[in-house]
Design a protein around this motif. Structure first.
Motif: not given
Ligand code: AMP
Length: 448
Positions: A87, A89, A93, A97
């Protein structure tokens, strides 16, 4: 940052050159190597996300962009289908994660991205677009528009999880141009939006027609505000002749283009230049070279060729099928026809035509008639259901006169059964995150 270099990304906070973007993409690509699972991108229009796209490509992995306006639960459902292993980001988030990357799986080889669209069932559907499809689309767009290398500044209105953004992102990335991104807070606050646009060096306006309609409500929106603008590229919704004419009048030096296509076939597959003499319904144009777009026996626009995606990830084929000659094809769910001018026309969704007490009605037609009334800036018409069938119509109107005046005006151009029973005034019509008219909000209002 070296200010003499052309910018690759120009947001309200960030300005990155192509060198900045390239450097960051290189750093990110190094962390992505050696794993074939998708890369999830989370945030809202940060240049970091654009670097993530380039990095994913360099590492041979598809990216899955999810705008941070997407609720956590939907993000989880998307991750469960896409099965990312990484991910990137650019914003905090909303879920851990590790949960998003709990079960990574290899993506199909050669994918550029996986975009999630709303499925009719309510579950998001992941459209898998190969790099070859993306290359085909961008190559055609460039050839048709003659973008000046290093000289174009593209408006980015759509969030990155909406495939309209592919038009401006890759239009800029592949021509050494600039992505001029407006954020959702700016779009929600016209004063901020126009303060930002005033004098901006935009050359290419890419948006939904709804967004341009919103902009037209600002009296100053014209070639003095955007003196460098040369073209409007529209996609995603029907374009009305009233809108194209108003834009041509306010921007005499600009071209207006209508492009048509679903996410499933990589942004757009037909296009046409719209001139002031063209009336409703406006055509969507001719297919890109190498693409076939035809009207099936059922009257449905159907697409075949290299821009057609690889189907929905982990889901039934939906409209996707394979032709006897092996080419990928997609049934759009849009009605269409070929006009006397040889151009394709999109006649609306198969599922938006209604029968009201036995009368066949096109809601777009009533909306068009409403927009033609004095003072009406925009309008949407929604059927009210009773016993599973449309019972009467509610019109949501921005501007214009009292209901009695609107009714009389409509009576001049529509049959009586097509005139809405109820008129509701609104300050603005609701838009989806993608900038399209949000009919669902209106349907919820009338269902209450
Ligand atoms: P999306 O996948 O969100 O781009 O939505 C694709 C759908 O938007 C198409 O199947 C059409 O129903 C509609 N659409 C896209 N472009 C146009 C256009 N130029 N005119 C009319 N409808 C359009």
């Amino acid at each position: 940052m070296n200010m003499s270099e052309p910018l690759a990304f120009w947001g309200p906070r960030d300005r990155w050159t192509h060198a900045d973007l390239d450097r960051r993409a290189g750093e990110l690509a190094a962390t992505l190597a050696g794993d074939p699972s998708p890369v999830l991108l989370w945030g809202h229009k940060q240049p970091e996300l654009v670097a993530g796209m380039l990095a994913a490509h360099r590492a041979g992995r598809p990216y899955v962009p999810v705008d941070s306006a997407v609720p956590a639960e939907r993000l989880m459902r998307i991750a469960a289908i896409a099965r990312p292993g990484h991910v990137i980001a650019a914003q905090p988030l909303p879920v851990p994660r590790d949960l998003l990357c709990a079960d990574p799986a290899p993506a199909a080889p050669g994918l550029a991205y996986i975009l999630f669209t709303s499925g009719t069932t309510g579950d998001p559907k992941g459209v898998q677009i190969p790099l070859t499809a993306l290359d085909h689309f961008v190559g055609w767009l460039r050839a048709s528009q003659g973008f000046v290398p290093g000289g174009e500044v593209f408006l980015n209105q759509a969030p990155f999880h909406f495939d309209l953004s592919v038009m401006d992102l890759y239009g800029a990335l592949r021509t050494g141009g600039t992505i001029f991104a407006v954020e959702r807070e700016e779009i929600a606050d016209p004063r901020r939006l126009f303060a930002r646009l005033e004098g901006a060096p935009l050359t290419v306006w890419v948006s939904t027609p709804s967004f341009a309609r919103l902009a037209l409500a600002e009296a100053g929106f014209g070639s003095e505000m955007l003196p460098h603008l040369r073209r409007f590229l529209f996609c995603g919704e029907p374009l009305g002749a009233d809108l194209s004419r108003a834009l041509i009048a306010r921007f005499p030096g600009c071209e207006v283009w209508n492009t048509y296509g679903p996410t499933e076939a990589t942004v757009a597959v037909t296009l046409v230049r719209i001139t002031a003499d063209m009336a409703d319904p406006l055509p969507v144009g001719r297919p890109a070279p190498g693409m076939d777009v035809w009207v099936s026996e059922q009257g449905e626009l159907t697409i075949a060729g290299p821009q057609v995606g690889l189907g929905y990830l982990g889901s039934s084929p939906g409209g996707y099928f394979t032709l006897p000659d092996g080419r990928r094809a997609y049934r759009t769910g849009d009605l269409g026809h070929v006009g006397d001018d040889g151009l394709l026309y999109c006649d609306g969704r198969i599922d938006r035509q209604i029968k009201l007490h036995g009368y066949r009605l096109e809601l777009e037609e009533i909306e068009g008639a409403l927009r033609a009334q004095p003072g009406v800036a925009d309008a949407a018409v929604v059927p009210v259901m009773r016993g599973g069938r449309p019972d009467h119509l509610v019109a949501f109107v921005v501007g214009g006169g009292e209901p009695v005046v609107l009714r009389a005006g409509l009576a001049r151009c529509l049959p009586a059964y097509a005139i809405p029973r109820i008129f509701r005034q609104m300050a603005a019509l609701p838009l989806t995150l993608n900038g399209k008219l949000d009919r669902r909000v209106l349907e919820d209002v009338v269902a209450r």
